[in-house]
Scaffold this active site. Structure first.
Site, PDB file in Angstrom:
ATOM      1  N   HIS A  71      43.771  29.416  21.894  1.00 60.10           N
ATOM      2  CA  HIS A  71      42.966  30.651  21.985  1.00 60.10           C
ATOM      3  C   HIS A  71      41.498  30.331  21.764  1.00 60.10           C
ATOM      4  O   HIS A  71      41.145  29.492  20.939  1.00 60.10           O
ATOM      5  CB  HIS A  71      43.496  31.740  21.045  1.00 60.10           C
ATOM      6  CG  HIS A  71      43.194  31.596  19.589  1.00 60.10           C
ATOM      7  ND1 HIS A  71      42.013  32.025  19.033  1.00 60.10           N
ATOM      8  CD2 HIS A  71      43.925  31.104  18.555  1.00 60.10           C
ATOM      9  CE1 HIS A  71      42.037  31.807  17.716  1.00 60.10           C
ATOM     10  NE2 HIS A  71      43.181  31.241  17.398  1.00 60.10           N
ATOM     11  N   ASP A 187      38.641  27.721  13.660  1.00 58.61           N
ATOM     12  CA  ASP A 187      39.759  28.514  14.155  1.00 58.61           C
ATOM     13  C   ASP A 187      39.217  29.380  15.280  1.00 58.61           C
ATOM     14  O   ASP A 187      38.579  30.385  15.022  1.00 58.61           O
ATOM     15  CB  ASP A 187      40.348  29.372  13.025  1.00 58.61           C
ATOM     16  CG  ASP A 187      41.465  30.287  13.496  1.00 58.61           C
ATOM     17  OD1 ASP A 187      41.908  30.139  14.644  1.00 58.61           O
ATOM     18  OD2 ASP A 187      41.890  31.158  12.712  1.00 58.61           O
ATOM     19  N   GLU A 217      43.615  36.409  20.739  1.00 58.77           N
ATOM     20  CA  GLU A 217      44.679  36.001  19.815  1.00 58.77           C
ATOM     21  C   GLU A 217      44.486  36.634  18.449  1.00 58.77           C
ATOM     22  O   GLU A 217      45.441  37.042  17.784  1.00 58.77           O
ATOM     23  CB  GLU A 217      44.696  34.461  19.683  1.00 58.77           C
ATOM     24  CG  GLU A 217      45.918  33.902  18.966  1.00 58.77           C
ATOM     25  CD  GLU A 217      45.751  33.759  17.443  1.00 58.77           C
ATOM     26  OE1 GLU A 217      46.743  33.402  16.789  1.00 58.77           O
ATOM     27  OE2 GLU A 217      44.638  34.001  16.913  1.00 58.77           O
ATOM     28  N   GLU A 218      43.240  36.726  18.034  1.00 62.12           N
ATOM     29  CA  GLU A 218      42.935  37.162  16.662  1.00 62.12           C
ATOM     30  C   GLU A 218      43.238  38.642  16.421  1.00 62.12           C
ATOM     31  O   GLU A 218      43.212  39.109  15.294  1.00 62.12           O
ATOM     32  CB  GLU A 218      41.468  36.870  16.323  1.00 62.12           C
ATOM     33  CG  GLU A 218      41.114  35.382  16.246  1.00 62.12           C
ATOM     34  CD  GLU A 218      41.697  34.670  15.026  1.00 62.12           C
ATOM     35  OE1 GLU A 218      42.392  35.316  14.216  1.00 62.12           O
ATOM     36  OE2 GLU A 218      41.450  33.458  14.891  1.00 62.12           O
ATOM     37  N   ASP A 240      46.597  25.381  17.446  1.00 59.79           N
ATOM     38  CA  ASP A 240      45.853  26.277  16.569  1.00 59.79           C
ATOM     39  C   ASP A 240      45.511  25.549  15.273  1.00 59.79           C
ATOM     40  O   ASP A 240      45.757  24.346  15.124  1.00 59.79           O
ATOM     41  CB  ASP A 240      46.671  27.552  16.288  1.00 59.79           C
ATOM     42  CG  ASP A 240      45.785  28.790  16.141  1.00 59.79           C
ATOM     43  OD1 ASP A 240      44.783  28.713  15.405  1.00 59.79           O
ATOM     44  OD2 ASP A 240      46.104  29.827  16.730  1.00 59.79           O
ATOM     45  N   HIS A 328      39.035  31.277   7.935  1.00 59.52           N
ATOM     46  CA  HIS A 328      38.455  32.612   8.111  1.00 59.52           C
ATOM     47  C   HIS A 328      37.246  32.849   7.210  1.00 59.52           C
ATOM     48  O   HIS A 328      36.994  33.951   6.730  1.00 59.52           O
ATOM     49  CB  HIS A 328      39.512  33.731   7.963  1.00 59.52           C
ATOM     50  CG  HIS A 328      40.389  33.833   9.188  1.00 59.52           C
ATOM     51  ND1 HIS A 328      41.091  34.974   9.527  1.00 59.52           N
ATOM     52  CD2 HIS A 328      40.673  32.931  10.166  1.00 59.52           C
ATOM     53  CE1 HIS A 328      41.748  34.757  10.655  1.00 59.52           C
ATOM     54  NE2 HIS A 328      41.518  33.519  11.056  1.00 59.52           N
TER      55      HIS A 328
HETATM   56 ZN   LIG Z   1      43.728  30.759  15.327  1.00 61.49          ZN
END
Ligand SMILES: [Zn+2]
Length: 353
Positions: A71, A187, A217-218, A240, A328
């Site tokens: 992604h 990410d 994707e998120e 990922d 994140h």
């Molecule tokens: Zn991811």
């Protein structure tokens, strides 16, 4: 290590539904690595690479289709309101931890196709500075929706240049520190890097590679399903990041992965249980090629593999993960040995399947 490509990938904005620029960066970086390309209706980029048989060998009549899904979207925000003082109020797209959002410089993108219209801004939560805040105020962690952006411009001008729906991302460079790299949106731009670099490494192969850079994707694995439906792969491989909590404050048995111990072979997560034969194949190959790896389980959260597995009649999937500390946040951190292990294992697999 040459980190130019990774730097470009991590500093190009692309929240869910606004992946236009990062898609172009990827397409440019993949020159010569694919035979055909197309972008589907949701925005996922499909690169198809026909079999490249070894000298003197014929390509199989109906080659195995191997789909790679990485992604390309990142967590960020969209402008949800502009108030009369010219402050922008935000709607998160994807899950930022609000504790990491204080005192940030951000980029506001009013036009995904025109970087000259980008604006820098200052992001903070509404509330009083420490000097005049009450003890209760100081302890409070605001919600992501309580943060606003100050563009340093008069309200009329803000309203002229920015719109509801404009993308907002945090501005953060990529640093090389010790043997790790740290930055924002590793990410999942690290997985985009892994996909691109493994195609560069791959010389001859009998399978047909469908390398798909997926969208959204998120916000719930939205791009991967339709992309998989279009490809109908024999084998699906999601790329990922995963948690790497081998840091202070987390018990050992909850670390998920350990930094520098190799590519993560996902056993299961909140979205998928991988095909056990594929898991064993990847593990055996890693052992044979002496590529460091670690089996890993995450009890919540998921990857595109969850959507790929359940599309149409169902598909066999595997997930390769790059362990990422401080995930994140804008200091997502990966070890160079783990990123190269992911690259090498994927290339080795495609070369022999
Ligand atoms: Zn991811």
């Amino acid at each position: 290590m040459n980190l130019k490509l990774l730097e470009r990938l991590t500093t190009t904005p692309g929240v869910p539904g606004r992946e236009h620029r990062v898609r172009q960066v990827i397409l440019d970086a993949c020159k010569g690595l694919y035979d055909t390309s197309r972008t589907d209706a949701l925005g996922s980029l499909h690169l198809v690479r026909k079999p490249r048989p070894a000298k003197g060998k014929k390509a199989p009549r109906s080659p195995k289709k191997v789909m790679i899904a990485a992604h390309m979207d990142q967590i960020g925000f969209m402008v949800r309101a502009i108030d009369d003082k010219g402050f922008l109020w935000l709607n998160p797209v994807g899950g930022f931890d609000a504790r990491n959002l204080f005192a940030r410089v951000v980029t506001v993108v009013p036009d995904v196709r025109d970087p000259s219209k980008d604006l820098d801004g200052i992001m903070n939560p509404g509330g009083k500075p420490v000097h005049i805040a009450s003890p209760e105020d100081r302890k409070k962690v605001p919600e992501a929706t309580e943060f606003f952006v100050d563009l340093g411009l008069p309200p009329e001008e803000v309203k002229k240049r920015v719109n509801v729906g404009s993308m907002v991302v945090i501005k953060a460079p990529l640093y090389e520190i010790g043997r790790v790299v740290t930055g924002q949106c590793l990410d999942n731009r690290i997985a985009c890097w892994v996909a691109i670099e493994s195609l560069k490494k791959l010389k001859t192969h009998r399978c047909e590679v469908h390398c798909v850079f997926t969208v959204q994707e998120e916000v719930g694995l939205r791009g991967a399903g339709p992309a998989t439906y279009a490809v109908q792969p024999d084998i699906g491989i999601a790329l990922d990041t995963t948690l790497c909590c081998d840091t202070p404050g987390v018990p050992d048995n909850e670390s998920v992965t350990r930094q520098g111990q190799g590519v993560g072979l996902n056993v299961m997560d909140g979205s998928a249980i991988v095909d056990v034969d594929l898991l064993n194949d990847f593990e055996a190959l890693a052992q044979k090629k002496k590529i460091p790896y670690q089996r890993t389980i995450l009890h919540r959260g998921g990857t595109d593999a969850g959507a790929m597995q359940r599309t149409a009649v169902g598909f066999r999937v595997m997930t390769l993960l790059t362990p990422t500390r401080y995930i994140h946040t804008v200091t997502e951190t990966v070890h160079e040995d783990d990123m190269t292990a992911a690259r090498d294992l994927l290339a080795a697999y495609l070369a022999q399947v």
